[in-house]
Scaffold this motif. Structure first.
Motif, PDB file in Angstrom:
ATOM      1  N   TRP A  88       0.834  -1.206   0.000  1.00  0.00           N
ATOM      2  CA  TRP A  88       0.000   0.000   0.000  1.00  0.00           C
ATOM      3  C   TRP A  88       0.861   1.245   0.000  1.00  0.00           C
ATOM      4  O   TRP A  88       1.747   1.393   0.851  1.00  0.00           O
ATOM      5  CB  TRP A  88      -0.908   0.013   1.222  1.00  0.00           C
ATOM      6  CG  TRP A  88      -2.023  -0.974   1.136  1.00  0.00           C
ATOM      7  CD1 TRP A  88      -1.961  -2.317   1.421  1.00  0.00           C
ATOM      8  CD2 TRP A  88      -3.355  -0.728   0.711  1.00  0.00           C
ATOM      9  NE1 TRP A  88      -3.183  -2.906   1.206  1.00  0.00           N
ATOM     10  CE2 TRP A  88      -4.059  -1.951   0.779  1.00  0.00           C
ATOM     11  CE3 TRP A  88      -4.027   0.419   0.291  1.00  0.00           C
ATOM     12  CZ2 TRP A  88      -5.397  -2.068   0.424  1.00  0.00           C
ATOM     13  CZ3 TRP A  88      -5.367   0.315  -0.052  1.00  0.00           C
ATOM     14  CH2 TRP A  88      -6.042  -0.928   0.022  1.00  0.00           C
ATOM     15  N   ALA A  89       0.602   2.158  -0.914  1.00  0.00           N
ATOM     16  CA  ALA A  89       1.298   3.444  -0.966  1.00  0.00           C
ATOM     17  C   ALA A  89       0.712   4.367   0.093  1.00  0.00           C
ATOM     18  O   ALA A  89      -0.495   4.392   0.307  1.00  0.00           O
ATOM     19  CB  ALA A  89       1.135   4.079  -2.347  1.00  0.00           C
ATOM     20  N   PHE A  96      -0.549   5.549   8.979  1.00  0.00           N
ATOM     21  CA  PHE A  96      -1.530   4.505   8.713  1.00  0.00           C
ATOM     22  C   PHE A  96      -2.918   5.106   8.770  1.00  0.00           C
ATOM     23  O   PHE A  96      -3.139   6.037   9.531  1.00  0.00           O
ATOM     24  CB  PHE A  96      -1.419   3.389   9.748  1.00  0.00           C
ATOM     25  CG  PHE A  96      -0.243   2.486   9.544  1.00  0.00           C
ATOM     26  CD1 PHE A  96      -0.196   1.631   8.475  1.00  0.00           C
ATOM     27  CD2 PHE A  96       0.819   2.501  10.426  1.00  0.00           C
ATOM     28  CE1 PHE A  96       0.877   0.793   8.277  1.00  0.00           C
ATOM     29  CE2 PHE A  96       1.894   1.666  10.238  1.00  0.00           C
ATOM     30  CZ  PHE A  96       1.926   0.813   9.168  1.00  0.00           C
ATOM     31  N   PRO A  97      -3.933   4.617   8.100  1.00  0.00           N
ATOM     32  CA  PRO A  97      -3.789   3.591   7.080  1.00  0.00           C
ATOM     33  C   PRO A  97      -3.356   4.205   5.753  1.00  0.00           C
ATOM     34  O   PRO A  97      -3.669   5.351   5.459  1.00  0.00           O
ATOM     35  CB  PRO A  97      -5.198   3.017   6.954  1.00  0.00           C
ATOM     36  CG  PRO A  97      -6.084   4.165   7.293  1.00  0.00           C
ATOM     37  CD  PRO A  97      -5.322   4.993   8.314  1.00  0.00           C
ATOM     38  N   CYS A  98      -2.615   3.453   5.008  1.00  0.00           N
ATOM     39  CA  CYS A  98      -2.206   3.889   3.675  1.00  0.00           C
ATOM     40  C   CYS A  98      -3.369   3.599   2.722  1.00  0.00           C
ATOM     41  O   CYS A  98      -4.139   2.684   2.946  1.00  0.00           O
ATOM     42  CB  CYS A  98      -0.931   3.177   3.278  1.00  0.00           C
ATOM     43  SG  CYS A  98       0.406   3.595   4.429  1.00  0.00           S
ATOM     44  N   ASN A  99      -3.510   4.380   1.661  1.00  0.00           N
ATOM     45  CA  ASN A  99      -4.774   4.371   0.946  1.00  0.00           C
ATOM     46  C   ASN A  99      -4.721   4.037  -0.540  1.00  0.00           C
ATOM     47  O   ASN A  99      -5.703   4.227  -1.231  1.00  0.00           O
ATOM     48  CB  ASN A  99      -5.442   5.732   1.127  1.00  0.00           C
ATOM     49  CG  ASN A  99      -4.537   6.864   0.685  1.00  0.00           C
ATOM     50  OD1 ASN A  99      -3.478   6.627   0.111  1.00  0.00           O
ATOM     51  ND2 ASN A  99      -4.935   8.084   0.958  1.00  0.00           N
ATOM     52  N   ASP A 100      -3.601   3.547  -1.036  1.00  0.00           N
ATOM     53  CA  ASP A 100      -3.519   3.247  -2.464  1.00  0.00           C
ATOM     54  C   ASP A 100      -2.848   1.888  -2.660  1.00  0.00           C
ATOM     55  O   ASP A 100      -1.636   1.768  -2.507  1.00  0.00           O
ATOM     56  CB  ASP A 100      -2.727   4.344  -3.184  1.00  0.00           C
ATOM     57  CG  ASP A 100      -2.672   4.148  -4.684  1.00  0.00           C
ATOM     58  OD1 ASP A 100      -3.506   3.400  -5.230  1.00  0.00           O
ATOM     59  OD2 ASP A 100      -1.781   4.732  -5.326  1.00  0.00           O
ATOM     60  N   ALA A 128       3.598   0.769   2.958  1.00  0.00           N
ATOM     61  CA  ALA A 128       3.236  -0.147   4.034  1.00  0.00           C
ATOM     62  C   ALA A 128       3.012  -1.529   3.430  1.00  0.00           C
ATOM     63  O   ALA A 128       2.396  -1.657   2.377  1.00  0.00           O
ATOM     64  CB  ALA A 128       1.969   0.323   4.737  1.00  0.00           C
ATOM     65  N   ILE A 129       3.518  -2.544   4.096  1.00  0.00           N
ATOM     66  CA  ILE A 129       3.351  -3.926   3.656  1.00  0.00           C
ATOM     67  C   ILE A 129       2.440  -4.621   4.663  1.00  0.00           C
ATOM     68  O   ILE A 129       2.731  -4.641   5.862  1.00  0.00           O
ATOM     69  CB  ILE A 129       4.710  -4.656   3.565  1.00  0.00           C
ATOM     70  CG1 ILE A 129       5.698  -3.872   2.700  1.00  0.00           C
ATOM     71  CG2 ILE A 129       4.514  -6.091   3.068  1.00  0.00           C
ATOM     72  CD1 ILE A 129       5.228  -3.584   1.291  1.00  0.00           C
ATOM     73  N   TYR A 130       1.345  -5.157   4.165  1.00  0.00           N
ATOM     74  CA  TYR A 130       0.395  -5.910   4.995  1.00  0.00           C
ATOM     75  C   TYR A 130       0.523  -7.380   4.595  1.00  0.00           C
ATOM     76  O   TYR A 130       0.649  -7.688   3.414  1.00  0.00           O
ATOM     77  CB  TYR A 130      -1.039  -5.450   4.745  1.00  0.00           C
ATOM     78  CG  TYR A 130      -1.346  -4.060   5.263  1.00  0.00           C
ATOM     79  CD1 TYR A 130      -2.141  -3.897   6.388  1.00  0.00           C
ATOM     80  CD2 TYR A 130      -0.867  -2.922   4.620  1.00  0.00           C
ATOM     81  CE1 TYR A 130      -2.453  -2.628   6.864  1.00  0.00           C
ATOM     82  CE2 TYR A 130      -1.168  -1.648   5.091  1.00  0.00           C
ATOM     83  CZ  TYR A 130      -1.960  -1.510   6.210  1.00  0.00           C
ATOM     84  OH  TYR A 130      -2.264  -0.267   6.678  1.00  0.00           O
ATOM     85  N   PHE A 131       0.472  -8.289   5.590  1.00  0.00           N
ATOM     86  CA  PHE A 131       0.551  -9.700   5.223  1.00  0.00           C
ATOM     87  C   PHE A 131      -0.158 -10.604   6.220  1.00  0.00           C
ATOM     88  O   PHE A 131      -0.395 -10.231   7.361  1.00  0.00           O
ATOM     89  CB  PHE A 131       1.996 -10.137   5.002  1.00  0.00           C
ATOM     90  CG  PHE A 131       2.862 -10.223   6.236  1.00  0.00           C
ATOM     91  CD1 PHE A 131       3.072 -11.444   6.870  1.00  0.00           C
ATOM     92  CD2 PHE A 131       3.515  -9.107   6.736  1.00  0.00           C
ATOM     93  CE1 PHE A 131       3.893 -11.543   7.975  1.00  0.00           C
ATOM     94  CE2 PHE A 131       4.339  -9.193   7.827  1.00  0.00           C
ATOM     95  CZ  PHE A 131       4.530 -10.413   8.466  1.00  0.00           C
TER      96      PHE A 131
END
Length: 158
Positions: A88-89, A96-100, A128-131
Motif C-alpha cells: 500500500w502506498a 496509517f492507514p495507507c490508501n492506495d 506499508a506492507i500488509y501480510f
C-alpha cells in the motif's frame, strides 16, 4: 428534429462534471503468484506470524532489508503454506492507514511439511506492507490469520 429534454442534459452534464472532479477511477490490481525457492529459515526476520494458533499449518516471515518473504510449511496436510501480502502506498504523509493499493500477491511454499521457502520482492521504501500467513490449495486461500500484520520500512510491525 429530436432533442433531449433540458432536465436530462442538466443531469448528464452534472454527472460528467462530478466524474471529472473526482479524478480517474481506481485501478484494478492483478495478484502476483510466486512459487517460492526452497531455503533455510531466515536468520534475522523483521516479523513472523503463524497461520493459525490452533492449526499452525504455516509460518510467514518478512525481512524488510531486502523485501524477502520466508514461508514454512508446518503441517503435513497436503496443502501449501503461503504468505498473502499487499503493498500500500502512503500518499498521506506516511501515516496509517495507507490508501492506495499498488500490488498484492501470494508467495507459496510447495515443498511440504517441515520446509522453508523464499520469495524476493521489491517494494517502494515508503510503502506499508500488509501480510497474512495462509494455507492454500493451488492459489486459493483456504485458511489464514484473521488479521493483517502491517509493517513499514524502518519501523515496527503491528
Amino acid at each position: 428534429m429530436h432533442t433531449l429534454p433540458r432536465r436530462f442534459l442538466t443531469l448528464f452534464g452534472g454527472a460528467v462534471l462530478a466524474i471529472g472532479l473526482t479524478g480517474s477511477p481506481a485501478h484494478a490490481v492483478t495478484s502476483e503468484h510466486n512459487n517460492a525457492v526452497q531455503t533455510s529459515a531466515p536468520s534475522n526476520p523483521t516479523f513472523c506470524i503463524n497461520e493459525d494458533i490452533t492449526q499452525n499449518a504455516a509460518r510467514a516471515c518478512w525481512v524488510a532489508n531486502g523485501d524477502d518473504w520466508y514461508v514454512q510449511d508446518t503441517r503435513a496436510d497436503g496443502h501449501s503454506a503461503s504468505v498473502s501480502w499487499e503493498d500500500w502506498a502512503c500518499n498521506d504523509g506516511g501515516s496509517f492507514p495507507c490508501n492506495d493499493l499498488r500490488r498484492k500477491g501470494i508467495c507459496r511454499n510447495t515443498f511440504g511439511a517441515g520446509t522453508w521457502a523464499w520469495c524476493n520482492k521489491d517494494y517502494t521504501e515508503s510503502d506499508a506492507i500488509y501480510f497474512k500467513a495462509a494455507q492454500t490449495e493451488g492459489w486459493s486461500i483456504i485458511d489464514s490469520t484473521p488479521l493483517w500484520v502491517a509493517c513499514r520500512p524502518h519501523t515496527s510491525c503491528h
